[in-house]
Design an enzyme around this catalytic site. Structure first.
Site, PDB file in Angstrom:
ATOM      1  CD  GLU A 177      -3.470  -6.285   3.727  1.00 19.89           C
ATOM      2  OE1 GLU A 177      -3.559  -7.049   2.739  1.00 19.89           O
ATOM      3  OE2 GLU A 177      -2.865  -5.202   3.685  1.00 19.89           O
ATOM      4  CD  GLU A 180      -2.906  -1.243   2.242  1.00 19.99           C
ATOM      5  OE1 GLU A 180      -2.346  -1.502   3.335  1.00 19.99           O
ATOM      6  OE2 GLU A 180      -4.127  -1.108   2.132  1.00 19.99           O
TER       7      GLU A 180
HETATM    8  N1  T1G Z   1       4.325  -8.138  11.523  1.00 19.21           N
HETATM    9  C1  T1G Z   1       5.046  -8.581  12.575  1.00 19.21           C
HETATM   10  N2  T1G Z   1       5.964  -9.572  12.514  1.00 19.21           N
HETATM   11  C2  T1G Z   1       6.151 -10.129  11.294  1.00 19.21           C
HETATM   12  C3  T1G Z   1       5.445  -9.715  10.148  1.00 19.21           C
HETATM   13  C4  T1G Z   1       4.497  -8.664  10.297  1.00 19.21           C
HETATM   14  N3  T1G Z   1       3.818  -8.182   9.274  1.00 19.21           N
HETATM   15  N4  T1G Z   1       5.874 -10.480   9.110  1.00 19.21           N
HETATM   16  C5  T1G Z   1       6.797 -11.321   9.591  1.00 19.21           C
HETATM   17  N5  T1G Z   1       6.975 -11.116  10.897  1.00 19.21           N
HETATM   18  C6  T1G Z   1       7.931 -11.801  11.773  1.00 19.21           C
HETATM   19  C7  T1G Z   1       7.570 -13.249  11.953  1.00 19.21           C
HETATM   20  O1  T1G Z   1       6.639 -13.404  13.020  1.00 19.21           O
HETATM   21  C8  T1G Z   1       8.921 -13.858  12.278  1.00 19.21           C
HETATM   22  O2  T1G Z   1       9.205 -13.516  13.626  1.00 19.21           O
HETATM   23  C9  T1G Z   1       9.883 -13.045  11.419  1.00 19.21           C
HETATM   24  O3  T1G Z   1       9.198 -11.808  11.116  1.00 19.21           O
HETATM   25  C10 T1G Z   1      10.232 -13.739  10.120  1.00 19.21           C
HETATM   26  O4  T1G Z   1       8.982 -14.077   9.515  1.00 19.21           O
HETATM   27  C11 T1G Z   1      -2.304  -1.877   6.966  1.00 19.21           C
HETATM   28  C12 T1G Z   1      -3.232  -4.162   8.006  1.00 19.21           C
HETATM   29  C13 T1G Z   1       7.039 -11.762   4.903  1.00 19.21           C
HETATM   30  C14 T1G Z   1       6.451 -13.878   3.697  1.00 19.21           C
HETATM   31  O5  T1G Z   1       0.552 -10.520   6.348  1.00 19.21           O
HETATM   32  O6  T1G Z   1       3.882 -13.576   5.357  1.00 19.21           O
HETATM   33  O7  T1G Z   1      -0.142  -4.717   6.587  1.00 19.21           O
HETATM   34  O8  T1G Z   1       9.352 -15.877  14.491  1.00 19.21           O
HETATM   35  O9  T1G Z   1       9.364 -16.560   9.696  1.00 19.21           O
HETATM   36  O10 T1G Z   1       9.252 -17.346   6.237  1.00 19.21           O
HETATM   37  O11 T1G Z   1      -3.322  -2.985   5.170  1.00 19.21           O
HETATM   38  O12 T1G Z   1       6.716 -13.295   7.343  1.00 19.21           O
HETATM   39  O13 T1G Z   1      11.426 -14.628  13.842  1.00 19.21           O
HETATM   40  O14 T1G Z   1      10.104 -13.941  15.883  1.00 19.21           O
HETATM   41  O15 T1G Z   1       7.425 -15.602   8.357  1.00 19.21           O
HETATM   42  O16 T1G Z   1      10.815 -15.532   5.345  1.00 19.21           O
HETATM   43  C15 T1G Z   1       0.270  -7.811   6.084  1.00 19.21           C
HETATM   44  C16 T1G Z   1       3.150 -11.482   7.029  1.00 19.21           C
HETATM   45  C17 T1G Z   1       0.184  -7.390   7.523  1.00 19.21           C
HETATM   46  C18 T1G Z   1       2.856 -10.578   5.831  1.00 19.21           C
HETATM   47  C19 T1G Z   1       8.399 -13.780   5.241  1.00 19.21           C
HETATM   48  N6  T1G Z   1       1.494  -8.559   5.874  1.00 19.21           N
HETATM   49  N7  T1G Z   1       4.474 -12.068   6.947  1.00 19.21           N
HETATM   50  O17 T1G Z   1       8.342 -15.160   5.493  1.00 19.21           O
HETATM   51  O18 T1G Z   1       9.816 -15.305   7.565  1.00 19.21           O
HETATM   52  S1  T1G Z   1      -1.332  -6.569   7.861  1.00 19.21           S
HETATM   53  C20 T1G Z   1       1.527  -9.893   6.050  1.00 19.21           C
HETATM   54  C21 T1G Z   1       4.714 -13.114   6.107  1.00 19.21           C
HETATM   55  C22 T1G Z   1      -1.196  -5.105   7.012  1.00 19.21           C
HETATM   56  C23 T1G Z   1      -2.260  -3.075   6.081  1.00 19.21           C
HETATM   57  C24 T1G Z   1      -2.454  -4.362   6.784  1.00 19.21           C
HETATM   58  C25 T1G Z   1       6.094 -13.684   6.156  1.00 19.21           C
HETATM   59  C26 T1G Z   1       6.982 -13.265   4.987  1.00 19.21           C
HETATM   60  P1  T1G Z   1      10.064 -14.559  14.515  1.00 19.21           P
HETATM   61  P2  T1G Z   1       8.820 -15.490   8.804  1.00 19.21           P
HETATM   62  P3  T1G Z   1       9.608 -15.918   6.101  1.00 19.21           P
END
Ligand code: T1G
Length: 699
Positions: free
Chosen positions: A127, A107
């Site tokens: 999301e 975004e």
């Molecule tokens: N927020 C907080 N922590 C996150 C995070 C996030 N968005 N994404 C990853 N982490 C942490 C995860 O918990 C782990 O922590 C570490 O980073 C590595 O992640 C306003 C409301 C990007 C594909 O849904 O899909 O934006 O275990 O093990 O396998 O509209 O992380 O090491 O302590 O998954 O390489 C939208 C979520 C949010 C993406 C990477 N975004 N993340 O995968 O590593 S809502 C998402 C993922 C939002 C807006 C809306 C995956 C990844 P720890 P990982 P990975």
């Protein structure tokens, strides 16, 4: 006051400012980070020496989204949202994307004036997988950039789009080979004179006719019971029936509704539960792991063939063997048929199918597989047979090879006694069908080394699985916690419920398929042999005469067109069968049972509370590290509806006290199988949620 970490840096490159986002590990945006980004954009706007900006992520990614941990907290509204600062900027901003641009990250990029990406980048608005919708203008900008149909597909699926497809969709302006930062600076200089910079929000929103009805129809089955996918659609619709600002207001209304929903709380819990499962208290994160570049499978049955496919699907060459050439040929034929079915469905190209089949090599002897980095035994669930196989594997496998069993319940410790290297042995329990189900239950034996466990956990992730570790006991964690669920179903049928009634309760609860229909797919022969083994080991095991009668009537399930249900040839739609109704009536009569009726809620609680009670025993015995691991297993091993978080998360919605009281009443009414687990009693008394239940400290 916690020290505010500097998450945004401005780096001057002549007349271009590079805004570097730096919040490892994936540059998730926090409220502080957003404030710093707005300040940085405005500082560059005010600097006459700066003509254009590039936004780029430090480390391995652009921005992976808003910080999911922030949801549910009271977040003061920022002075200005990052999207507004970008909209207000009189200078062009180029988003230079590598790694991930997801959710709020995409975004931000959509509010930039241009987007470029390296070929390995992935973009998306996931999301919906968190029970949310894009809350940063994505539902308003994306359809303006790529059209309603494509935008609805991305937003309701949450899928990650590779950069090449993003270019085709018009989501990015350029694919970058070579140095992304330099390409971003060059692109910024190229467009610096195009003023005012073009804003996505100013584009006309065009919607193909019937696109909203079409998407509602196409998601109906997958979105059953959920609200978020439909909230996504409503937000996108607002991009077409009101001005941009009004559409943003509607998006924020819907976002706030979903952020507070049980569905989103459950899905956000599931997101972190999966990642928590990687953290093994007694296997340090820096434990050395053995890389796997080649594999072998012993046993070419349904499971063995499926396991071989798991390796082939992820580019790992794999040898497969079986006791006879005929069995091996049959197994390879089944693998080819599985790939052909994927090609027919359109989920795999013919070329890719052939490439995967080419990675699977038949082996005629143990000697041929000795050089593999990992071998997985997948022969029949018989201890004597497995020990024979492990003795042969011990003889031929190179030093350091991982020697794993796919057993679903048998003792890892006993199997390991057949080798001289128990430290290299563990369970690697795949779920049927192995090439489709994502759960890998990593069962540690008493002598499994930390390196072996760390290596198998990583191996699971390498082949697209969700690895969850656990201790050794009959049934390990997944099946042991699931057995009471199955037993209770059979008792309910003895007492008056009908198979289709139970399946309907569970599909209404959110399972894609009812448990009895699933049992027909897995095969009544497999469960029959497991019951006979258990009864041999434990003569007091509760018998399930109706299920035994079904198997003994030759009803094996979908494999021969009849099990709990009847099936038309080539069709897995379950149909009730008078022969089964007759068997049920005969068994009830033989047990002297007068059938009674059950409410849907009583059926649901009988089957799930039975498993919650067993899960408490499993945690109490230290077989599971944590309750959320059991949830991850139920989500990925048994198809528990993800938007309910998992078995223990769902139980927390009812509360340990209410469950303990009900289980205690059933103990009096139904007998000792309902004796409350000590941990259940303790949680009921202390008020501690199931998901905070911990195994006893190791003595
Ligand atoms: N927020 C907080 N922590 C996150 C995070 C996030 N968005 N994404 C990853 N982490 C942490 C995860 O918990 C782990 O922590 C570490 O980073 C590595 O992640 C306003 C409301 C990007 C594909 O849904 O899909 O934006 O275990 O093990 O396998 O509209 O992380 O090491 O302590 O998954 O390489 C939208 C979520 C949010 C993406 C990477 N975004 N993340 O995968 O590593 S809502 C998402 C993922 C939002 C807006 C809306 C995956 C990844 P720890 P990982 P990975």
């Amino acid at each position: 006051m916690t020290e505010t970490r500097q998450q945004i840096r401005i780096e001057r490159e002549g007349d271009v400012a590079v805004l570097v986002i730096d919040n490892p590990p994936v540059n998730a945006m926090t409220p502080d980070g957003i404030v710093q980004l707005v300040d940085a954009i405005e500082a560059c706007d005010a600097d006459p020496a700066i003509r254009a900006m590039v936004m780029i992520g430090d480390g391995r990614s652009f921005i992976a989204g808003f910080d999911i941990r922030e949801f549910g907290k009271n977040r003061p509204a920022p002075r200005k949202r990052s999207y507004e600062a970008l909209d207000d900027s009189p200078k062009p901003v180029v988003a230079a994307i590598h790694g991930y641009a997801l959710g709020g990250g995409l975004e931000v990029a959509l509010a930039c004036h241009y987007r470029i990406a390296v070929p390995s980048a992935k973009l998306g608005l996931p999301e919906v997988a968190l029970g949310l919708l894009p809350g940063g203008g994505g539902t308003q900008r994306l359809p303006r950039l790529i059209g309603a149909k494509a935008a609805l597909d991305l937003i309701t699926s949450g899928r990650h789009v590779p950069a090449a497809e993003a270019l085709k969709l018009g989501l990015i302006d350029e694919l970058v080979e070579g140095d992304l930062r330099q390409a971003g600076i060059a692109f910024a200089r190229k467009v610096a004179g195009i003023l005012p910079p073009p804003r996505v929000r100013d584009r006309e929103a065009k919607a193909e006719a019937s696109v909203f009805d079409d998407i509602r129809k196409s998601i109906a089955r997958k979105a059953k019971g959920q609200r978020a996918p439909y909230a996504c659609i409503e937000a996108v619709e607002a991009a077409f029936d009101r001005p941009f600002e009004q559409g943003e207001i509607r998006e924020i209304e819907l976002f706030r509704e979903m952020e507070g929903s049980d569905e989103s709380k459950a899905l956000r819990y599931a997101f972190f539960a999966e990642r928590e499962a990687n953290k093994l208290p007694d296997v340090p994160k820096d434990t050395p792991v053995r890389p796997v570049a080649s594999a072998a499978v012993v046993g070419a049955g349904t499971m063995g063939g499926g396991i071989a496919m798991c390796f082939a699907d992820f580019g790992v060459p794999v040898k497969i063997m079986d006791a006879t050439p005929e069995a091996l040929d049959k197994g390879l034929e089944r693998v080819r048929a599985n790939y052909a079915a994927s090609v027919k469905r359109g989920s795999l190209s013919e070329a890719e199918a052939q490439a995967r089949i080419a990675r699977i090599t038949p082996a005629q002897s143990y000697e041929e597989i000795g050089d593999a980095d990992v071998v997985i035994e997948a022969v029949f669930e018989n201890m004597a047979l497995k020990k024979t196989v492990f003795a042969d594997l011990d003889r031929v496998m190179k030093p350091g090879a991982l020697i794993l069993t796919n057993s679903s319940a048998l003792s890892i410790d006993e199997i390991a006694t057949a080798t001289k290297r128990p430290q290299d042995v563990s369970g690697a329990h795949f779920f049927s069908p192995a090439n489709a189900m994502k759960l890998l239950e990593v069962v540690r034996g008493a002598k499994s080394s930390p390196e072996t466990i760390a290596s198998v956990m990583q191996l699971g992730r390498k082949i697209g699985k969700i690895s969850v570790a656990c201790g050794n006991c009959d049934g390990f964690v997944a099946n042991r916690s699931r057995v009471p669920f199955g037993t209770e179903i059979n008792i309910l049928i003895e007492d008056g419920a009908m198979p289709e009634e139970i399946d309907r309760v569970m599909t209404d609860f959110g399972y894609a398929t009812g448990p009895l229909a699933v049992a027909d797919v897995v095969g009544q022969d497999l469960s029959y042999s497991v019951r006979r083994r258990r009864e041999a080991e434990n003569p007091n095991a509760r018998k399930v005469p109706i299920l035994d009668r079904i198997y003994e009537a030759g009803r094996l399930g979908t494999k021969n067109g009849k099990g709990w249900y009847r099936y038309e040839k080539g069709d897995r739609t379950p149909h009730t069968d008078p022969e089964v109704t007759q068997i049920i009536a005969e068994v009830r009569a033989s047990l002297g049972i007068t059938p009674r009726s059950f409410t849907p809620d009583e059926i649901l609680r009988r089957v799930l509370f039975a498993s919650v009670n067993e899960a408490c025993r499993i945690i109490d015995e230290g077989i599971a590290y944590r309750a959320s691991d059991i949830d991850v297993m139920w989500l990925y091993g048994f198809g528990f509806p993800r938007w309910r978080g998992g078995l223990m998360f769902w139980a927390d919605g009812i509360g340990a006290k209410a469950i303990f009281d009900q289980v205690s009443r059933w103990e009096e009414e139904l007998g000792p199988r309902w004796a409350p687990a000590p941990l259940l009693k303790a949680l009921a008394e202390s008020g501690t949620p199931f998901r905070e239940a911990k195994p006893p400290a190791k003595s």
